[in-house]
Design a protein around this motif. Structure first.
Motif, short mmCIF file in Angstrom:
data_model
loop_
_atom_site.label_atom_id
_atom_site.label_comp_id
_atom_site.label_asym_id
_atom_site.label_seq_id
_atom_site.Cartn_x
_atom_site.Cartn_y
_atom_site.Cartn_z
N SER A 88 0.83 -1.21 0.00
CA SER A 88 0.00 0.00 0.00
C SER A 88 0.86 1.26 0.00
CB SER A 88 -0.94 0.01 1.21
OG SER A 88 -0.22 -0.03 2.42
N GLU A 89 2.01 1.22 0.68
CA GLU A 89 2.94 2.35 0.66
C GLU A 89 3.49 2.58 -0.74
OE1 GLU A 89 4.70 2.01 5.23
OE2 GLU A 89 5.87 1.28 3.53
N LEU A 90 3.77 1.49 -1.44
CA LEU A 90 4.32 1.59 -2.78
C LEU A 90 3.28 2.13 -3.76
CD1 LEU A 90 6.93 1.03 -4.34
CD2 LEU A 90 6.04 -1.26 -4.84
N ILE A 91 2.04 1.69 -3.59
CA ILE A 91 0.96 2.15 -4.47
C ILE A 91 0.66 3.63 -4.23
CG2 ILE A 91 -1.51 1.92 -5.00
CD1 ILE A 91 -1.20 -1.08 -4.49
N GLY A 92 0.61 4.02 -2.97
CA GLY A 92 0.34 5.41 -2.63
C GLY A 92 -1.12 5.78 -2.83
N GLY A 93 -1.45 7.00 -2.46
CA GLY A 93 -2.83 7.46 -2.60
C GLY A 93 -3.74 6.80 -1.58
N GLY A 165 6.21 1.78 -9.67
CA GLY A 165 6.34 1.76 -8.22
C GLY A 165 7.74 1.35 -7.80
N TYR A 166 8.01 0.06 -7.90
CA TYR A 166 9.28 -0.51 -7.42
C TYR A 166 10.50 0.09 -8.12
CZ TYR A 166 12.85 -4.12 -6.64
OH TYR A 166 14.01 -4.80 -6.33
N PHE A 167 10.58 -0.07 -9.44
CA PHE A 167 11.78 0.39 -10.15
C PHE A 167 11.96 1.90 -10.05
CE2 PHE A 167 11.85 -3.63 -12.82
CZ PHE A 167 13.09 -4.04 -12.34
N GLN A 168 10.87 2.63 -10.18
CA GLN A 168 11.00 4.09 -10.15
C GLN A 168 11.53 4.56 -8.79
OE1 GLN A 168 8.46 6.14 -12.85
NE2 GLN A 168 7.88 7.65 -11.33
N ARG A 169 11.08 3.92 -7.72
CA ARG A 169 11.57 4.27 -6.38
C ARG A 169 13.02 3.85 -6.20
NH1 ARG A 169 7.60 4.36 -2.22
NH2 ARG A 169 9.28 4.14 -0.71
N GLN A 170 13.35 2.64 -6.62
CA GLN A 170 14.72 2.15 -6.47
C GLN A 170 15.70 2.99 -7.29
OE1 GLN A 170 14.78 0.29 -3.74
NE2 GLN A 170 15.72 -1.55 -4.61
N PHE A 171 15.35 3.26 -8.54
CA PHE A 171 16.25 4.03 -9.40
C PHE A 171 16.44 5.46 -8.87
CE2 PHE A 171 15.05 1.23 -13.26
CZ PHE A 171 16.06 0.34 -12.94
N GLU A 172 15.43 6.00 -8.23
CA GLU A 172 15.57 7.34 -7.67
C GLU A 172 16.60 7.36 -6.54
OE1 GLU A 172 12.90 10.91 -5.60
OE2 GLU A 172 11.90 9.19 -6.52
N VAL A 173 16.60 6.29 -5.74
CA VAL A 173 17.60 6.20 -4.67
C VAL A 173 19.00 5.99 -5.26
CG1 VAL A 173 18.33 4.93 -2.62
CG2 VAL A 173 15.89 5.32 -3.04
N PHE A 174 19.09 5.13 -6.28
CA PHE A 174 20.39 4.84 -6.89
C PHE A 174 21.00 6.07 -7.57
CE2 PHE A 174 18.91 0.20 -7.55
CZ PHE A 174 19.41 -0.16 -6.31
N THR A 175 20.16 6.85 -8.28
CA THR A 175 20.67 7.96 -9.10
C THR A 175 20.54 9.32 -8.42
OG1 THR A 175 18.52 8.33 -10.18
CG2 THR A 175 20.00 6.69 -11.18
N HIS A 176 19.76 9.39 -7.32
CA HIS A 176 19.49 10.66 -6.64
C HIS A 176 18.77 11.65 -7.56
CE1 HIS A 176 22.06 9.19 -3.42
NE2 HIS A 176 23.02 8.99 -4.30
#
Length: 240
Positions: A88-93, A165-176
Motif C-alpha cells: 500500500s505504501e508503494l501504491i500510494g494514494g 512503483g518498485y523500479f522508479q523508487r529504487q532508481f531514484e535512490v540509486f541515481t538521486h
C-alpha cells in the motif's frame, strides 16, 4: 517537531525499498525477456506462416496471469518485506470517498486518451512499425476474452507496481534523481516488451514515461493501474 517530521519523511523516501541484488535480479530477468523476444521476432520473420493462424491461446493467457502474479510475489516477498515496505505504501494514494475514486478514474481516462493520441500521431508520422505482428494472439472467443480480461487486469496492477512503483523508487535512490529514475524505468519497460519488435519497444518506453510522470505528479499508482488495465482490455478485445 515539524523539523523532525520533515526529516523523517525525507529519510523514508530516500531509502531503498528492497536490497540492491533483488533489483539486479529483476533487471536481469527483463533483459532475458528482451533477448527471448528478439529470437521470437527473428523466428517469426523467417517463418511467415507462423503467425497467420489463430493459435491455442488459453494456455498462454493462463501462463501470463501466473507469471504476472509470480512477479508481484517476488517483488513483495522477496524485496519489499526485507525492508518493511508495504504494498500500500508503494501504491500510494488513498480512497477515502467516492470522490477520490472518481478523481482517479477521471485521471485514468485522461491518461488513456492522451496515450491514444500519442499512438495515432506516432503511427501517422513514423508508421505502425514492421515487427512481426502478435495480432493472432489476441482473443476471439468467449473463454479467450474472459481470460484476456484477467491478463489485462493482472498486467495493469502488477506491471504498474513493478515499474512505476518498485523500479522508479529504487532508481531514484540509486541515481538521486527523480527524472533519471523515471527515464530508466521507462526504458526498461520498453526493453521488457522485446517480443513486439524494436519500433514498438520505443513506443512502449514512451508509454512507461507518460505513466511514470502521472505517478510522480499524483503520488499514486492507482490512476495508472486503472488506465493500464482498461487500455489493455480495450485494445485486445475491440482494437481501440
Amino acid at each position: 517537531m515539524a523539523t523532525t517530521s520533515a526529516t523523517g519523511t525525507e529519510s523514508q523516501s530516500s531509502k531503498l525499498i528492497a536490497p540492491w541484488w533483488h533489483t539486479a535480479s529483476l533487471i536481469a530477468l527483463f533483459l532475458g525477456l528482451a533477448v527471448g523476444g528478439a529470437f521470437f521476432q527473428r523466428q517469426a520473420r523467417s517463418e511467415p506462416g507462423m503467425l497467420q493462424q489463430h493459435p491455442q491461446v488459453v494456455p498462454l493467457y493462463l501462463s501470463l496471469i501466473v507469471m504476472e502474479w509470480g512477479l508481484f510475489v517476488w517483488v513483495w516477498r522477496g524485496g519489499l518485506r526485507r525492508t518493511g515496505t508495504t504494498v500500500s505504501e508503494l501504491i500510494g494514494g488513498r480512497w477515502a470517498s467516492v470522490r477520490d475514486v472518481s478523481v482517479d478514474c477521471g485521471l485514468a481516462f485522461g491518461l488513456w486518451a492522451v496515450w491514444s493520441l500519442v499512438q495515432r500521431t506516432w503511427d501517422r508520422w513514423l508508421g505502425p512499425g514492421h515487427a512481426a505482428s502478435i495480432q493472432t494472439f489476441l482473443p476471439q472467443r468467449g473463454l479467450e476474452i474472459a481470460l484476456w480480461i484477467g491478463v489485462s487486469i493482472s498486467a495493469g496492477f502488477c506491471e504498474e507496481l513493478v515499474f512505476r512503483g518498485y523500479f522508479q523508487r529504487q532508481f531514484e535512490v540509486f541515481t538521486h534523481s527523480r527524472w533519471i529514475a523515471l527515464l530508466l524505468q521507462a526504458v526498461l519497460f520498453g526493453i521488457s516488451h522485446g517480443y513486439q519488435g524494436i519500433e514498438l519497444c520505443l513506443k512502449i518506453a514512451g508509454f512507461g514515461a507518460l505513466y511514470g510522470l502521472l505517478a510522480v505528479w499524483r503520488r499514486s499508482l492507482r490512476p495508472g493501474i486503472i488506465a493500464h488495465a482498461s487500455g489493455d482490455i480495450l485494445s485486445g478485445i475491440f482494437g481501440i
